[in-house]
Motif scaffolding. Sequence first.
Motif, PDB file in Angstrom:
ATOM      1  N   UNK A   1       0.839  -1.210   0.000  1.00 58.54           N
ATOM      2  CA  UNK A   1       0.000   0.000   0.000  1.00 58.54           C
ATOM      3  C   UNK A   1       0.870   1.255   0.000  1.00 58.54           C
ATOM      4  N   UNK A   2       2.026   1.191   0.660  1.00 56.43           N
ATOM      5  CA  UNK A   2       2.956   2.330   0.618  1.00 56.43           C
ATOM      6  C   UNK A   2       3.451   2.542  -0.809  1.00 56.43           C
ATOM      7  N   UNK A   3       3.817   1.442  -1.468  1.00 56.53           N
ATOM      8  CA  UNK A   3       4.269   1.546  -2.854  1.00 56.53           C
ATOM      9  C   UNK A   3       3.176   2.042  -3.784  1.00 56.53           C
ATOM     10  N   UNK A   4       1.947   1.626  -3.517  1.00 56.83           N
ATOM     11  CA  UNK A   4       0.808   2.040  -4.338  1.00 56.83           C
ATOM     12  C   UNK A   4       0.609   3.560  -4.262  1.00 56.83           C
ATOM     13  N   UNK A   5       0.591   4.098  -3.040  1.00 59.84           N
ATOM     14  CA  UNK A   5       0.359   5.540  -2.909  1.00 59.84           C
ATOM     15  C   UNK A   5       1.530   6.358  -3.432  1.00 59.84           C
ATOM     16  N   UNK A   6       2.745   5.858  -3.239  1.00 55.48           N
ATOM     17  CA  UNK A   6       3.897   6.560  -3.822  1.00 55.48           C
ATOM     18  C   UNK A   6       3.749   6.615  -5.346  1.00 55.48           C
ATOM     19  N   UNK A   7       3.391   5.486  -5.938  1.00 59.98           N
ATOM     20  CA  UNK A   7       3.247   5.424  -7.387  1.00 59.98           C
ATOM     21  C   UNK A   7       2.124   6.333  -7.878  1.00 59.98           C
ATOM     22  N   UNK A   8       1.020   6.407  -7.142  1.00 59.82           N
ATOM     23  CA  UNK A   8      -0.066   7.326  -7.513  1.00 59.82           C
ATOM     24  C   UNK A   8       0.422   8.765  -7.614  1.00 59.82           C
ATOM     25  N   UNK A   9       1.334   9.168  -6.715  1.00 58.78           N
ATOM     26  CA  UNK A   9       1.831  10.548  -6.748  1.00 58.78           C
ATOM     27  C   UNK A   9       2.717  10.802  -7.958  1.00 58.78           C
ATOM     28  N   UNK A  10       3.247   9.733  -8.536  1.00 58.46           N
ATOM     29  CA  UNK A  10       4.186   9.871  -9.649  1.00 58.46           C
ATOM     30  C   UNK A  10       3.542   9.749 -11.024  1.00 58.46           C
ATOM     31  N   UNK A  11       2.304   9.279 -11.097  1.00 56.13           N
ATOM     32  CA  UNK A  11       1.649   9.070 -12.383  1.00 56.13           C
ATOM     33  C   UNK A  11       0.535  10.084 -12.598  1.00 56.13           C
ATOM     34  N   UNK A  12       0.554  10.712 -13.769  1.00 57.06           N
ATOM     35  CA  UNK A  12      -0.493  11.663 -14.110  1.00 57.06           C
ATOM     36  C   UNK A  12      -1.194  11.179 -15.354  1.00 57.06           C
ATOM     37  N   UNK A  13      -2.447  11.570 -15.552  1.00 53.55           N
ATOM     38  CA  UNK A  13      -3.243  12.417 -14.680  1.00 53.55           C
ATOM     39  C   UNK A  13      -3.678  11.682 -13.423  1.00 53.55           C
ATOM     40  N   UNK A  14      -3.943  12.462 -12.398  1.00 54.17           N
ATOM     41  CA  UNK A  14      -4.357  11.903 -11.115  1.00 54.17           C
ATOM     42  C   UNK A  14      -5.827  11.492 -11.140  1.00 54.17           C
ATOM     43  N   UNK A  15      -6.231  10.623 -10.213  1.00 55.79           N
ATOM     44  CA  UNK A  15      -7.660  10.307 -10.122  1.00 55.79           C
ATOM     45  C   UNK A  15      -8.443  11.520  -9.641  1.00 55.79           C
ATOM     46  N   UNK A  16      -9.735  11.514  -9.886  1.00 50.85           N
ATOM     47  CA  UNK A  16     -10.611  12.607  -9.442  1.00 50.85           C
ATOM     48  C   UNK A  16     -10.748  12.593  -7.918  1.00 50.85           C
ATOM     49  N   UNK A  17     -10.912  11.395  -7.352  1.00 50.73           N
ATOM     50  CA  UNK A  17     -11.138  11.288  -5.911  1.00 50.73           C
ATOM     51  C   UNK A  17     -10.625   9.952  -5.387  1.00 50.73           C
TER      52      UNK A  17
END
Length: 196
Positions: A109-125
């Motif tokens: 889950x730590x890796x998942x959230x780190x990766x979310x911050x690095x990939x664009x576009x971001x989710x809406x919510x």
Amino acid sequence: MKHEVDARGMQCPKPVIETKKAIETIGQGTITTIVDNEIAKENVSKLAKSLNYDVDVKEINGDYYVNINKEVLENDFMPKSRASTKDLVIVIGKDSMGDGSEELGKVLIKGYFYTLTELKPYPKAILFINGGVRLTTEGSEVIDHIRTLESEGVEILSCGTCLDYFNLKNKLMVGGVSNMYTIVETMNEAKNTIRI
């Protein structure tokens, strides 16, 4: 142009993310990513192949040198851009990822959230329900990543009933408190929803 990414000692998904950043930085040339394990070698190679770039791997003294040739010539086939995820909603139902080892799930889950911050576009919510609300409260190891997403315009909502159930309402550190009506409405309005 040549660019080198020394990803030795980095945990997944950092070698891939750092390589992707390097690929985006140069117009054309060679990116060499150095990794110290076979999984990272495979992941970096898959990234390059998914972008239609030539890959050559050499092993030297136990390290893997993944050479990615990024050539941009007129009329070349360019990689397809990712589909927009602005209408994507992510629902987080627990404070770990997957089933099996709880310890591994917390690493994932730590890796998942780190990766979310690095990939664009971001989710809406991102909606946090049940045990997932622990990730938005005091003591969470992913608070900084969630704050980064919120600062980029991602709506962060934690279920109020869930916060009350776990006695965490006063420990909320990021985002807002929501209710089931808003959660359902947000999910229904999204074109895509992912459940973690």
